[in-house]
Design an enzyme around this catalytic site. Structure first.
Site, PDB file in Angstrom:
ATOM      1  N   LYS A  98      24.542  -8.036 -30.395  1.00 31.34           N
ATOM      2  CA  LYS A  98      25.598  -8.440 -29.451  1.00 31.34           C
ATOM      3  C   LYS A  98      25.043  -8.888 -28.090  1.00 31.34           C
ATOM      4  O   LYS A  98      25.640  -9.732 -27.437  1.00 31.34           O
ATOM      5  CB  LYS A  98      26.600  -7.308 -29.256  1.00 31.34           C
ATOM      6  CG  LYS A  98      26.041  -6.146 -28.476  1.00 31.34           C
ATOM      7  CD  LYS A  98      26.979  -4.965 -28.453  1.00 31.34           C
ATOM      8  CE  LYS A  98      26.448  -3.934 -27.480  1.00 31.34           C
ATOM      9  NZ  LYS A  98      26.944  -2.579 -27.743  1.00 31.34           N
ATOM     10  N   ARG A 150      33.350   7.355 -23.956  1.00 27.22           N
ATOM     11  CA  ARG A 150      33.842   6.059 -24.399  1.00 27.22           C
ATOM     12  C   ARG A 150      34.572   6.333 -25.713  1.00 27.22           C
ATOM     13  O   ARG A 150      35.522   7.091 -25.715  1.00 27.22           O
ATOM     14  CB  ARG A 150      32.704   5.016 -24.510  1.00 27.22           C
ATOM     15  CG  ARG A 150      33.240   3.580 -24.507  1.00 27.22           C
ATOM     16  CD  ARG A 150      32.139   2.534 -24.511  1.00 27.22           C
ATOM     17  NE  ARG A 150      31.458   2.451 -25.798  1.00 27.22           N
ATOM     18  CZ  ARG A 150      30.453   1.602 -26.059  1.00 27.22           C
ATOM     19  NH1 ARG A 150      30.031   0.770 -25.134  1.00 27.22           N
ATOM     20  NH2 ARG A 150      29.883   1.587 -27.248  1.00 27.22           N
TER      21      ARG A 150
END
Ligand SMILES: *Cc1c(COP(=O)(O)O)cnc(C)c1O
Length: 364
Positions: free
Chosen positions: A38, A133
């Site tokens: 990514k 997260r």
């Protein structure tokens, strides 16, 4: 028209060396490495380099990147890193072999998508161990969700459990933290009566435990991007300087000089607001030689963090399309038309690989 400058240069030999080194150290302690693409917008050349260097799977947070790589003919398996949106479950099942998960409603939607497509899909259940997260905070709820997947979702395969650390909360992976993950895995195993295949201990920051030889034995999977793409975080931010097996010169930007002039260092007139809404401050250093290069925030984001590779060059600032450099102390006599080089950080890499800038590969 294909523009020549600025361009991003990527040394694929350095990248392969980095991935091979990480994968070999991990393999020696029973850990498989997913190559995370990514950070470089899933450039197929980099995905291929990971594959050739021992990646057990390829991973991205974005499903469209996984689709692009599959369409480029690069073989999986593929792992989706960002927990799926409810609206993308069909695509997740269609394109990804495995996904990270933390919501039972999404798992149900994945199960239904599998039924519709006549497929099975592997899931790794995420624990939140303090980084705040993604992941289950309540570990009883997590174990119950794992059992539910195992017993009630026949098209999902519960591959294992995982954790992410060192992202939002900047929490350091430690043997204790990863030991907590192993303990969760063992609770799940005792409930479902079989071993889990995957205990995924995190990302680049968790690789530190492999380097130091302190990884708990049952951790058998990591998902690594930054340490192989740039290898700067652990060196520069963590101050770990004995990872000699990583090259930190995998990528650089080359930009052309448009103007060289002696100018004052303090702007003349009334200082109001710059192009990005800030009131800047300046230090008056008298008249100095400066150069403009054709490289702006539109190309790389933050200009101030670029690292000039030519001795004596410093970045003063810039705007969307220009970067202003002080070249007064430069050993070489910088001229219009010269090409200057810059090392980049993760944010620059994200921008520079997004499609605007030409890319040149070394050692393709
Ligand atoms: C981005 C990401 C990774 C890889 O992180 P690096 O720091 O680049 O190694 C691993 N796992 C998840 C869930 C991610 O989102």
């Amino acid at each position: 028209m294909e523009r020549e400058y600025p361009y991003l240069e990527i040394d694929l030999a350095a990248l392969r060396q980095n991935f091979t080194a990480a994968a070999a150290l991990c393999r020696a302690v029973g850990i498989q490495v997913a190559g995370v693409v990514k950070g470089c917008n899933a450039l197929p050349e980099i995905a291929r380099a990971y594959r050739e260097s021992g990646a057990s799977e390829l991973a991205s947070s974005r499903i469209e990147q996984i689709m692009q790589l599959r369409q480029a003919g690069i073989e999986g398996p593929y792992l989706l890193l960002r927990i799926p949106m409810p609206s993308e479950c069909d695509e997740v099942v269609r394109w990804c072999d495995t996904s990270l998960n933390s919501e039972i409603t999404v798992l149900r939607a994945l199960e239904e998508a599998c039924v519709r497509q006549g497929k099975t899909h592997r899931v790794i259940m995420m624990a939140d161990l303090g980084d705040l997260r993604e992941g289950f905070w309540d570990k009883d709820e997590m174990v119950a969700a794992c059992v539910q997947v195992e017993r009630e979702m026949p098209h999902l395969h519960l591959a294992g459990v995982g954790v992410n650390l060192g992202c939002y909360g900047a929490i350091q992976p430690t043997p204790e933290k990863l030991g907590e993950l192993v303990a969760i895995a063992e609770r799940v195993e005792s409930q479902i009566g079989r071993k889990l295949e995957v205990i995924s201990g995190g990302a680049t920051s968790s690789f530190t435990l492999v380097h130091w030889g302190t990884m708990p034995p049952r951790i058998n999977h990591l998902r690594i991007g930054e340490a192989v793409l740039l290898a700067k975080d652990l060196h520069d931010s963590w101050g770990i300087h004995d990872m000699d097996y990583f090259s930190r010169s995998t990528m650089r930007i080359r930009a052309q000089v448009l103007e060289v002039k002696k100018k004052p260092t303090y702007p003349q007139g009334t200082i109001v607001i710059d192009a990005f809404g800030h009131k800047p401050t300046f230090v008056d250093r008298g008249i100095r030689r400066r150069a403009l290069v054709s490289l702006g925030r539109a190309d790389v984001g933050n200009l101030e963090e670029l690292i000039p590779l030519d001795a004596g060059v410093t970045v003063l600032g810039g705007a969307s399309d220009h970067c202003i450099l002080d070249v007064e102390d430069c050993a070489q006599d910088v001229q219009v038309g010269d090409v200057l080089s810059f090392a980049i950080n993760y944010g620059h890499m994200l921008c520079a690989t997004s499609g605007r800038m030409p890319i040149r590969y070394l050692n393709l």
